[in-house]
Design a protein around this motif. Structure first.
Motif, PDB file in Angstrom:
ATOM      1  N   LYS A  12       0.858  -1.191   0.000  1.00  0.00           N
ATOM      2  CA  LYS A  12       0.000   0.000   0.000  1.00  0.00           C
ATOM      3  C   LYS A  12       0.890   1.235   0.000  1.00  0.00           C
ATOM      4  CE  LYS A  12      -3.147   2.688   2.990  1.00  0.00           C
ATOM      5  NZ  LYS A  12      -4.060   2.690   4.151  1.00  0.00           N
TER       6      LYS A  12
ATOM      7  N   ASP B 149      -2.535  10.312   3.312  1.00  0.00           N
ATOM      8  CA  ASP B 149      -3.941   9.914   3.484  1.00  0.00           C
ATOM      9  C   ASP B 149      -4.670  10.947   4.336  1.00  0.00           C
ATOM     10  OD1 ASP B 149      -6.362   8.680   3.790  1.00  0.00           O
ATOM     11  OD2 ASP B 149      -5.629   7.094   5.138  1.00  0.00           O
TER      12      ASP B 149
ATOM     13  N   ASP C 196       1.678   6.649   5.271  1.00  0.00           N
ATOM     14  CA  ASP C 196       0.710   5.639   4.830  1.00  0.00           C
ATOM     15  C   ASP C 196       1.191   4.863   3.594  1.00  0.00           C
ATOM     16  OD1 ASP C 196      -1.665   4.368   5.484  1.00  0.00           O
ATOM     17  OD2 ASP C 196      -2.929   5.721   4.303  1.00  0.00           O
TER      18      ASP C 196
ATOM     19  N   GLU D 157      -9.280   3.754   1.996  1.00  0.00           N
ATOM     20  CA  GLU D 157      -8.750   3.812   0.628  1.00  0.00           C
ATOM     21  C   GLU D 157      -7.695   2.745   0.360  1.00  0.00           C
ATOM     22  OE1 GLU D 157      -7.572   5.500   3.073  1.00  0.00           O
ATOM     23  OE2 GLU D 157      -5.442   5.070   2.809  1.00  0.00           O
TER      24      GLU D 157
ATOM     25  N   THR E 261      -0.331  -0.261   5.847  1.00  0.00           N
ATOM     26  CA  THR E 261      -0.781   0.454   7.047  1.00  0.00           C
ATOM     27  C   THR E 261      -2.290   0.618   6.889  1.00  0.00           C
ATOM     28  OG1 THR E 261      -0.195   2.464   5.831  1.00  0.00           O
ATOM     29  CG2 THR E 261       1.369   1.713   7.495  1.00  0.00           C
TER      30      THR E 261
HETATM   31 ZN    ZN Z   1      -4.717   4.919   4.639  1.00  0.00          ZN
END
Ligand code: ZN
Ligand code: BES
Ligand code: MN
Length: 495
Positions: free
Chosen positions: A258, A263, A281, A342, A367
């Protein structure tokens, strides 16, 4: 950090600070200097009768071997093992040396039993002397310029010590590079910058690389990264890195990270308090990127792909709204209930790509949830998966390097909570309980058919707000060591 090995006795290695680590079960040192030996014995007695709460430190007037000696006692650090503690003590000795400006540091690991620990000391030195001071005016170049750590090792284990030193120097350097990328703010590391960094790394260590920009993502139907990035001036990227072994390998491991470079929560905006932490993030993608860099030189006997799912989650007129829906590549439609969930949306593209690449084993690292932090706290990562063996392998690799993972169950009945009348799946679970588990259940819907899968939720150990073990405050580079070890040992039987 300059790290050297020496295979001659302590008395032949004059230093400014000599560090000795004592343990209950193992003796790591052999000291041929009576004055020094007397200090170590005095320290041991003081540790045993608990009159010393921290290290033993003494200056040695007129001694040739060392200007000062520091002795640590491993049982004092309760929650970790000797390997971890040795790293912590190496880091502490080096910081002590910095504070007293003792440039030549010796660490005594010359007992026969200590041979396997040489790499751990190297790691403690490299990780323990890292600081992120790029944006500060005041810098200290003691570790970069003046300091030299000499690890005294047993002469029978010379080749082994050299090999461990090289391996741990290289992997630890990659952990530090991951830490830097996570510590860097969102204005410095955008998806485009992330992809450029991956491109450079691919050239450097000879990995194949492919970068999908928004046009390519659109053309190939990767909707998740595009939807999440729709509100940002810094559009998303997917990056694929490939290591192919010399011998054909029937297994392919895909590491999917990710990479949310910031974020904000999007239209479901996060509260302001600690929102800055969301510059980290992308810690999952950073772990994959630097594990790939490490593996590019280690060249394990298995095909490994790194897939980075990068986007910035921002609110804007173009941003996705709560209630929007889109269709993933596997045909499943998703209603975006909360734009702050997300991570799972960008990851589903990465999982699709892993399937297209024929991955037999998929490990995603993210995360992903605040819920896993509430469940396991800041020092332990969550792991969930569909394949017993793969989950156990990841846990074992983590244990080998002081990165703890704790398994959470994929509770079948909680799948109900992902239902919505408006799409095949809701992006978050109704009720808000067991958020780390329901996030895992959501991701499972996008795992390529037949692939073994494990999901690593590293939201907890993304950052530390103060010094921890051998780490300074800030990013830990959590996951790099585990992923490297997993791929390195992939051919080893599971003990
Ligand atoms: Zn996030
Ligand atoms: N990146 C966050 C999760 C996170 C929280 C990471 C704290 C590190 C520290 C993630 O995108 C997020 O916002 N998750 C939401 C999901 C919720 C809306 C279902 C959360 O955990 O609150
Ligand atoms: Mn979020």
């Amino acid at each position: 950090m300059n790290v050297k090995l020496s295979f001659t006795p302590v008395s032949q290695n004059p230093v400014d600070l000599l560090a000795v680590v004592l343990d209950d079960e193992k003796t790591l040192h052999e000291i041929d200097d009576p004055a020094l030996q007397a200090h170590v014995q005095r320290a041991a007695a003081a540790f045993r009768d608990k009159s010393l709460k921290r290290e033993y430190y003494a200056t040695l007037e007129g001694a040739k071997v060392a200007k000062a000696v520091v002795v640590y006692w491993s049982p004092q650090l309760k929650s970790w093992n000797l390997w971890e503690n040795l790293k912590t003590f190496t880091a502490r000795a080096l910081r002590l040396a910095r504070d007293y400006r003792l440039a030549r540091v010796g660490l005594v690991l010359n007992a026969k039993d200590a041979a396997p620990l040489v790499g751990k000391a190297v790691e403690g030195a490299v990780l323990g002397t890292y600081t992120f001071d790029k944006y500060r005016q005041e810098k200290d170049d003691f570790f970069a310029k003046d300091a030299v750590l000499t690890i005294l090792a047993h002469p029978d284990h010379q080749a082994d010590a050299e090999a461990r030193k090289a391996r741990y120097l290289w992997v630890s350097e990659n952990v530090n590079r991951a830490r830097t990328l996570v510590n860097e703010p969102g204005n410095a590391v955008t998806p485009e910058v992330f992809a450029a960094e991956a491109g450079e790394i691919a050239r450097e260590v000879e990995l194949e690389v492919e970068v999908l920009d928004p046009t390519a993502l659109q053309a190939k139907g990767y909707a998740g990264i595009l939807r999440v990035g729709a509100g940002s001036a810094n559009p998303g990227r997917m990056v694929i890195l490939r290591h192919g072994p010399k011998k054909a390998s029937k297994e392919t491991i895909a590491l999917v990270g990710k990479g949310i470079t910031f974020d904000s929560g999007g239209i479901s905006l996060k509260p302001g308090d600690k929102m800055w932490e969301m510059k980290g993030d992308m810690a999952g993608a950073a772990a994959v990127l630097y594990a790939m860099r490490a593996l590019g030189k280690i060249r394990p006997d298995v095909k490994v792909l790194g897939i980075l799912c990068c986007a910035e989650n921002m609110p804007d007129a173009g941003a996705q709204r709560p209630g929007d829906s889109f269709t993933a590549k596997n045909g499943k439609s998703v209603m975006v209930d909360n734009t702050d969930a997300e991570g799972r949306l960008v990851l589903l593209d990465g999982l699709a790509r892993a399937g297209e690449e024929g991955a037999t084993h998929v490990v995603d690292i993210a995360t992903l949830t605040g819920a896993v932090v509430r469940a396991l706290g800041p020092s332990v990562a969550g792991i969930l998966g569909t394949d017993r063996d793969l989950v156990r392998r990841v846990i074992r690799s983590g244990e080998n390097h002081g990165e703890p993972f704790w398994e959470l169950p994929l509770v079948e009945e909680y799948k109900e909570s992902l239902k919505t009348p408006y799409a095949d799946l809701n992006s978050i679970a109704a009720g808000g309980l067991a958020g780390a588990i329901t996030a895992g259940l959501f991701l499972r819907e996008f795992v390529p058919n037949g692939a073994a899968w494990a999901h690593l939720d590293i939201a907890g150990p993304m950052f530390k707000d103060k010094e921890w073990k051998y780490f300074d405050a800030g990013a830990l580079g959590f996951g790099v060591k585990t992923l490297v070890d997993l791929c390195e040992r992939f051919r080893d039987p599971l003990a």
